[in-house]
Design a protein around this motif. Structure first.
Motif, PDB file in Angstrom:
ATOM      1  N   ASN A  14      34.280  31.702 163.843  1.00 32.24           N
ATOM      2  CA  ASN A  14      34.072  32.999 164.145  1.00 32.24           C
ATOM      3  C   ASN A  14      35.231  33.067 165.211  1.00 32.24           C
ATOM      4  O   ASN A  14      35.879  32.334 165.576  1.00 32.24           O
ATOM      5  CB  ASN A  14      32.742  33.138 164.900  1.00 32.24           C
ATOM      6  N   SER A  15      35.483  34.471 165.723  1.00 30.79           N
ATOM      7  CA  SER A  15      36.436  34.627 166.391  1.00 30.79           C
ATOM      8  C   SER A  15      35.817  34.478 167.775  1.00 30.79           C
ATOM      9  O   SER A  15      34.885  34.341 168.394  1.00 30.79           O
ATOM     10  CB  SER A  15      36.494  36.261 166.752  1.00 30.79           C
ATOM     11  N   HIS A  17      37.527  34.974 172.308  1.00 30.89           N
ATOM     12  CA  HIS A  17      38.359  36.071 173.051  1.00 30.89           C
ATOM     13  C   HIS A  17      38.835  35.268 174.165  1.00 30.89           C
ATOM     14  O   HIS A  17      38.252  34.458 175.079  1.00 30.89           O
ATOM     15  CB  HIS A  17      37.444  37.247 173.550  1.00 30.89           C
ATOM     16  N   THR A  28      41.857  38.407 170.806  1.00 28.38           N
ATOM     17  CA  THR A  28      40.703  37.774 170.072  1.00 28.38           C
ATOM     18  C   THR A  28      41.505  37.093 168.789  1.00 28.38           C
ATOM     19  O   THR A  28      42.252  37.619 168.232  1.00 28.38           O
ATOM     20  CB  THR A  28      39.793  38.962 169.383  1.00 28.38           C
ATOM     21  N   VAL A  30      40.886  33.645 165.666  1.00 28.12           N
ATOM     22  CA  VAL A  30      40.150  32.874 165.055  1.00 28.12           C
ATOM     23  C   VAL A  30      40.824  31.362 165.171  1.00 28.12           C
ATOM     24  O   VAL A  30      41.814  31.140 164.698  1.00 28.12           O
ATOM     25  CB  VAL A  30      39.940  33.087 163.718  1.00 28.12           C
ATOM     26  N   PRO A  78      32.342  38.100 170.466  1.00 28.75           N
ATOM     27  CA  PRO A  78      32.973  36.654 170.416  1.00 28.75           C
ATOM     28  C   PRO A  78      32.741  35.951 171.750  1.00 28.75           C
ATOM     29  O   PRO A  78      32.786  36.474 172.922  1.00 28.75           O
ATOM     30  CB  PRO A  78      34.557  36.861 170.249  1.00 28.75           C
TER      31      PRO A  78
END
Length: 91
Positions: A14-15, A17, A28, A30, A78
């Motif tokens: 997932n992302s 930050h 942000t 990945v 995130p």
């Protein structure tokens, strides 16, 4: 991707930050899309050039993403990490 601790590799899907540090790693991102990432329960190290950028989790305790839990709670923000320093790779 190398160096991912299997116990927390779910965060790489997932992302996240990133706050502070080099402009190429801010905002942000990945983690799975980056060249080399080393994760632990306390921090993440991202290889950039001839060193590693170190980020620590801002949210405590660390909340690892779970698609089932996030779908139930509606959580989609995130995880947030803050830059804490850089180390150079020994040559």
């Amino acid at each position: 991707m190398r160096g991912i601790d299997n116990s927390i590799s779910a965060i790489t899907l997932n992302s996240v930050h990133l706050e502070g540090g080099p402009s190429t790693l801010s905002g942000t991102v990945v983690l799975a899309e980056l060249n080399e990432v080393i994760c632990s329960a306390e921090k993440i190290k991202i290889r950039l050039g001839n060193g590693y950028e170190h980020y620590e989790f801002i949210d405590t305790p660390v909340r690892f993403p779970s698609p089932a839990r996030d779908a139930e709670s509606g959580a989609s923000d995130p995880l947030k990490l803050r830059w804490v320093g850089r180390t150079k790779i020994a040559e």
